[in-house]
Design a protein around this motif. Structure first.
Motif, mmCIF file in Angstrom:
data_model
loop_
_atom_site.group_PDB
_atom_site.id
_atom_site.type_symbol
_atom_site.label_atom_id
_atom_site.label_comp_id
_atom_site.label_asym_id
_atom_site.label_seq_id
_atom_site.Cartn_x
_atom_site.Cartn_y
_atom_site.Cartn_z
ATOM 1 N N GLN A 203 0.838 -1.209 -0.106
ATOM 2 C CA GLN A 203 -0.117 -0.085 -0.014
ATOM 3 C C GLN A 203 1.050 1.300 -0.130
ATOM 4 O OE1 GLN A 203 -1.357 2.208 3.070
ATOM 5 N NE2 GLN A 203 -3.515 1.550 3.055
ATOM 6 N N ALA A 204 0.718 2.155 -1.032
ATOM 7 C CA ALA A 204 1.615 3.392 -1.309
ATOM 8 C C ALA A 204 0.731 4.556 -1.192
ATOM 9 C CB ALA A 204 2.389 3.163 -2.464
ATOM 10 N N ALA A 205 -0.588 4.333 -1.288
ATOM 11 C CA ALA A 205 -1.548 5.505 -1.213
ATOM 12 C C ALA A 205 -2.833 5.096 -0.723
ATOM 13 C CB ALA A 205 -1.686 5.927 -2.527
ATOM 14 N N GLU A 206 -3.556 6.028 -0.228
ATOM 15 C CA GLU A 206 -5.100 5.739 0.241
ATOM 16 C C GLU A 206 -5.824 6.795 0.012
ATOM 17 O OE1 GLU A 206 -5.278 5.236 4.846
ATOM 18 O OE2 GLU A 206 -3.248 5.063 4.417
ATOM 19 N N LYS A 207 -7.296 6.917 -0.013
ATOM 20 C CA LYS A 207 -7.904 8.020 -0.512
ATOM 21 C C LYS A 207 -8.326 8.533 1.097
ATOM 22 C CE LYS A 207 -10.726 6.591 -4.254
ATOM 23 N NZ LYS A 207 -12.308 6.283 -4.736
ATOM 24 N N THR A 208 -8.467 9.863 0.842
ATOM 25 C CA THR A 208 -8.875 10.607 1.830
ATOM 26 C C THR A 208 -10.219 10.363 2.494
ATOM 27 O OG1 THR A 208 -7.552 12.531 1.290
ATOM 28 C CG2 THR A 208 -9.319 13.071 2.804
ATOM 29 N N TYR A 209 -10.717 10.382 3.778
ATOM 30 C CA TYR A 209 -11.914 10.136 4.338
ATOM 31 C C TYR A 209 -12.512 11.312 4.915
ATOM 32 C CZ TYR A 209 -15.324 8.039 7.698
ATOM 33 O OH TYR A 209 -16.293 7.580 8.263
ATOM 34 N N ALA A 210 -13.570 11.774 4.301
ATOM 35 C CA ALA A 210 -14.410 12.864 4.801
ATOM 36 C C ALA A 210 -15.774 12.991 4.626
ATOM 37 C CB ALA A 210 -13.896 14.238 4.084
ATOM 38 N N ASN A 211 -16.377 13.279 5.802
ATOM 39 C CA ASN A 211 -18.090 13.166 5.899
ATOM 40 C C ASN A 211 -18.305 14.768 5.777
ATOM 41 O OD1 ASN A 211 -18.553 10.319 6.417
ATOM 42 N ND2 ASN A 211 -17.717 10.591 8.595
ATOM 43 N N PHE A 212 -19.501 14.706 5.155
ATOM 44 C CA PHE A 212 -20.027 16.054 4.801
ATOM 45 C C PHE A 212 -21.665 16.084 5.276
ATOM 46 C CE2 PHE A 212 -16.734 15.988 1.782
ATOM 47 C CZ PHE A 212 -15.944 17.406 2.110
ATOM 48 N N THR A 213 -22.289 17.241 5.873
ATOM 49 C CA THR A 213 -23.942 17.116 6.061
ATOM 50 C C THR A 213 -24.157 18.238 4.646
ATOM 51 O OG1 THR A 213 -23.675 18.710 7.805
ATOM 52 C CG2 THR A 213 -23.639 16.698 8.434
ATOM 53 N N ALA B 119 -12.005 21.249 -2.126
ATOM 54 C CA ALA B 119 -12.546 21.011 -3.584
ATOM 55 C C ALA B 119 -13.898 20.390 -3.513
ATOM 56 C CB ALA B 119 -11.424 20.591 -4.528
ATOM 57 N N VAL B 120 -13.983 19.153 -2.749
ATOM 58 C CA VAL B 120 -14.724 18.401 -2.843
ATOM 59 C C VAL B 120 -16.320 18.912 -2.245
ATOM 60 C CG1 VAL B 120 -15.847 16.089 -1.943
ATOM 61 C CG2 VAL B 120 -13.613 16.176 -3.123
ATOM 62 N N GLN B 121 -15.891 19.724 -1.076
ATOM 63 C CA GLN B 121 -16.935 20.571 -0.516
ATOM 64 C C GLN B 121 -17.643 21.328 -1.395
ATOM 65 O OE1 GLN B 121 -15.948 22.165 3.447
ATOM 66 N NE2 GLN B 121 -17.971 23.137 3.704
ATOM 67 N N LYS C 149 -30.492 13.259 -5.005
ATOM 68 C CA LYS C 149 -30.528 12.522 -6.339
ATOM 69 C C LYS C 149 -29.416 13.104 -7.215
ATOM 70 C CE LYS C 149 -32.791 9.842 -7.729
ATOM 71 N NZ LYS C 149 -32.489 8.413 -7.743
ATOM 72 N N THR C 150 -29.274 14.576 -7.176
ATOM 73 C CA THR C 150 -28.193 15.230 -8.125
ATOM 74 C C THR C 150 -26.965 14.678 -7.577
ATOM 75 O OG1 THR C 150 -29.541 17.338 -8.049
ATOM 76 C CG2 THR C 150 -27.376 17.711 -8.502
ATOM 77 N N VAL C 151 -26.554 14.713 -6.380
ATOM 78 C CA VAL C 151 -25.443 13.882 -5.890
ATOM 79 C C VAL C 151 -25.401 12.641 -6.400
ATOM 80 C CG1 VAL C 151 -23.906 13.294 -4.045
ATOM 81 C CG2 VAL C 151 -25.159 15.582 -3.763
ATOM 82 N N GLU C 152 -26.182 11.934 -6.216
ATOM 83 C CA GLU C 152 -26.097 10.516 -6.982
ATOM 84 C C GLU C 152 -25.836 10.321 -8.302
ATOM 85 O OE1 GLU C 152 -28.932 6.607 -6.880
ATOM 86 O OE2 GLU C 152 -29.798 8.413 -7.226
ATOM 87 N N ALA C 153 -26.297 11.236 -8.956
ATOM 88 C CA ALA C 153 -26.111 11.315 -10.545
ATOM 89 C C ALA C 153 -24.609 11.844 -11.014
ATOM 90 C CB ALA C 153 -27.127 12.142 -11.225
ATOM 91 N N PHE C 154 -24.020 12.580 -10.199
ATOM 92 C CA PHE C 154 -22.679 13.294 -10.530
ATOM 93 C C PHE C 154 -21.726 12.399 -10.418
ATOM 94 C CE2 PHE C 154 -18.971 15.209 -9.209
ATOM 95 C CZ PHE C 154 -18.481 16.245 -10.368
ATOM 96 N N ARG C 155 -20.643 12.428 -11.394
ATOM 97 C CA ARG C 155 -19.803 11.674 -11.440
ATOM 98 C C ARG C 155 -18.137 12.422 -11.406
ATOM 99 N NH1 ARG C 155 -23.151 8.595 -10.724
ATOM 100 N NH2 ARG C 155 -23.705 6.758 -11.647
ATOM 101 N N PHE C 156 -17.564 12.314 -10.398
ATOM 102 C CA PHE C 156 -16.205 12.678 -10.100
ATOM 103 C C PHE C 156 -15.498 12.258 -11.459
ATOM 104 C CE2 PHE C 156 -17.765 13.613 -6.054
ATOM 105 C CZ PHE C 156 -17.235 14.875 -5.888
ATOM 106 N N PRO C 157 -14.311 12.961 -12.011
ATOM 107 C CA PRO C 157 -13.653 12.407 -12.947
ATOM 108 C C PRO C 157 -12.818 11.490 -12.767
ATOM 109 C CG PRO C 157 -12.741 14.539 -12.133
ATOM 110 C CD PRO C 157 -13.920 14.277 -11.616
ATOM 111 N N VAL C 158 -12.495 10.556 -13.658
ATOM 112 C CA VAL C 158 -11.380 9.423 -13.742
ATOM 113 C C VAL C 158 -10.095 10.270 -13.543
ATOM 114 C CG1 VAL C 158 -10.225 7.342 -14.944
ATOM 115 C CG2 VAL C 158 -12.777 7.951 -14.994
ATOM 116 N N GLU C 159 -9.342 9.608 -12.510
ATOM 117 C CA GLU C 159 -7.921 9.977 -12.326
ATOM 118 C C GLU C 159 -6.762 9.091 -12.297
ATOM 119 O OE1 GLU C 159 -7.622 13.715 -9.658
ATOM 120 O OE2 GLU C 159 -9.326 13.031 -8.901
#
Length: 449
Positions: free
Chosen positions: A198-208, A333-335, A235-245
């Motif tokens: 393991q050389a990387a991991e995703k950041t964990y963040a919770n939003f309300t 940026a995600v927020q 439903k808008t959040v569900e439909a959104f796709r973050f870009p492939v990276e």
């Protein structure tokens, strides 16, 4: 490299005893037992010849509960050389006794396993490292540079001890860190083993995401309904796709997946490597979330709270959205993206703290030494760098500028992946086999700079 010492039955008995004592110490948040676990480890280390100056606590008070991190220094000949840190966490997720077949805090042997909370996550890792330090000391091994244990006390809940460890004067100097919590592997039904680095991991963040309005009597519905507004936003959040990276780690992972999986998924991944904006290929990859989650940031609603009475219009409606953020993308940026998606009439707030987790660079000389230790333990297994979608202490160390990599040799079957769940267990033979791995790796890394 110093000659390896054969692992004896006495060594195995010692390591198993340490593991069972650790399981029997309920080090979950709220129980106040992390200091007791540290004292158990420290007593054994002192008996092995580690001085008081080599065993250092990093105390932290969390919500009125005293806990701590633990730093153990295996002093080397050249203290001016940067040390190597070996990570693990001493705390566990608490367990409900009534849901278990055994008492989660009474280590129980059954069918070749030891059952108990923390048996795999992560007491198998920290106790194997403690036992290995004791074995090396008994053998008279003196490393060229300092080897450090840096064990956290609240990885499962907040990582405040982890952050304190990264600032410790010994640990902060580390050239790199090796994380036992990210070092387990999988034994497949065909008997073949698979381990990664393991050389990387995703950041964990919770939003309300929250909607509010004056509410009113349910007999007179109004146009601006807080629950409906929140539902539409979700439903808008569900439909959104973050870009492939991609980064240098995930490119290697995806190329391996193409070779392993082939077929529809392999073709889609090949297309995305060539063109990350290929919508058709992405649609196929999304059908395989267990593999494709390394390709993008994900945000998903996980909790809902709304209304205060069945005969009243809701004045407040709130959803919790959990995001696993691709390295290099900021929490801010995600927020901002979520706020843009749901519009000005709803509020998006960060819950707690989100910590960015940069990618540790590919370190081929180190990877070769990790491979050498794996060859001595599970011959024929080829290690490849990987990125995790979950979170470990490694994210805090990477954020502090210390490159961190998963290392270890705990082989589990798919049915043994019970961390955080009921009837957690560790295969006894696999647990003890770690002693061969850590002996080879610690002697190799400590024997030269």
């Amino acid at each position: 490299m110093a000659m390896a010492a054969e692992v004896t039955d006495a060594d195995r008995a010692m390591a198993r005893e340490i593991l069972e004592d650790a399981i029997a110490t309920p080090s979950a948040k709220g129980r106040g037992q992390v200091p007791a676990l540290i004292e158990m480890f420290s007593a054994r280390l002192r008996k092995a010849g580690f001085g008081p100056e080599d065993i250092q606590l990093v105390p932290v008070d969390i919500d009125g509960e005293p806990t701590a991190g633990l730093v153990v220094r295996y002093a080397g000949k050249n203290p001016a050389t940067k040390p190597i840190a070996f990570l693990g966490h001493m705390d566990v997720v608490d367990a409900l006794k009534e849901n278990w077949a055994t008492d989660p805090y009474v280590p129980t042997e059954k069918d070749g396993y030891i059952y108990g909370r923390g048996s795999t996550d992560n007491k198998a890792g920290v106790t194997a490292l403690i036992a290995s330090f004791i074995r090396l000391k008994a053998a008279g091994f003196v490393p060229e540079r300092d080897l450090l244990l840096a064990f956290s006390g609240d990885e499962e809940t907040g990582m405040m001890t982890t952050r304190a460890l990264t600032k410790h004067p010994l640990v902060s100097r580390a050239e790199f860190a090796l994380n036992s919590d990210a070092g387990s592997g999988l034994e497949g039904p065909d008997g073949r083993y698979r381990f990664n680095i393991q050389a990387a991991e995703k950041t964990y963040a919770n939003f309300t995401i929250s909607a509010r309005n004056p509410g009113g009597h349910s007999s007179a519905p109004r146009a601006d309904n807080a629950i409906y507004a929140l539902a539409g936003a979700l439903k808008t959040v569900e439909a959104f796709r973050f870009p492939v990276e991609f980064n240098e780690i995930t490119r290697i992972m995806v190329a391996d997946l193409v070779e392993e999986q082939g077929g529809e998924l392999g073709g889609a991944l090949t297309a995305l490597l060539a063109n990350p904006d290929d919508a058709a290929a992405r649609a196929i990859a999304e059908k395989y979330p267990q593999q494709s989650n390394i390709l993008w940031t994900t945000c998903v609603a996980t909790m809902l709270q709304a209304g205060n009475a069945p005969n009243a219009l809701a004045q407040n409606a709130t959803a919790t959205v959990n995001c696993r953020i691709f390295p290099g993308t900021s929490v801010d940026a995600v927020q901002a993206r979520l706020a843009n998606l749901v519009g000005d009439s709803l509020e998006v707030k960060l819950l707690g703290q989100g910590v960015a987790s940069p990618v540790s660079p590919v370190n081929r000389p180190l990877f070769a030494r990790l491979q050498k230790a794996m060859d001595a333990t599970y011959p024929g297994v080829t290690l490849k760098p990987s990125m995790s979608s979950g979170g470990t202490d490694g994210r805090e160390f990477r954020n502090a500028g210390i490159p961190t990599y998963g290392a270890g040799a705990l082989a589990l079957r798919a049915e043994d992946s019970r961390a955080h769940g009921t009837d957690e267990r560790v295969p006894i033979a696999a647990y003890l086999k770690q002693l061969d791995y850590w002996d080879a790796l610690l002697r190799d890394l400590g024997g030269r700079t």
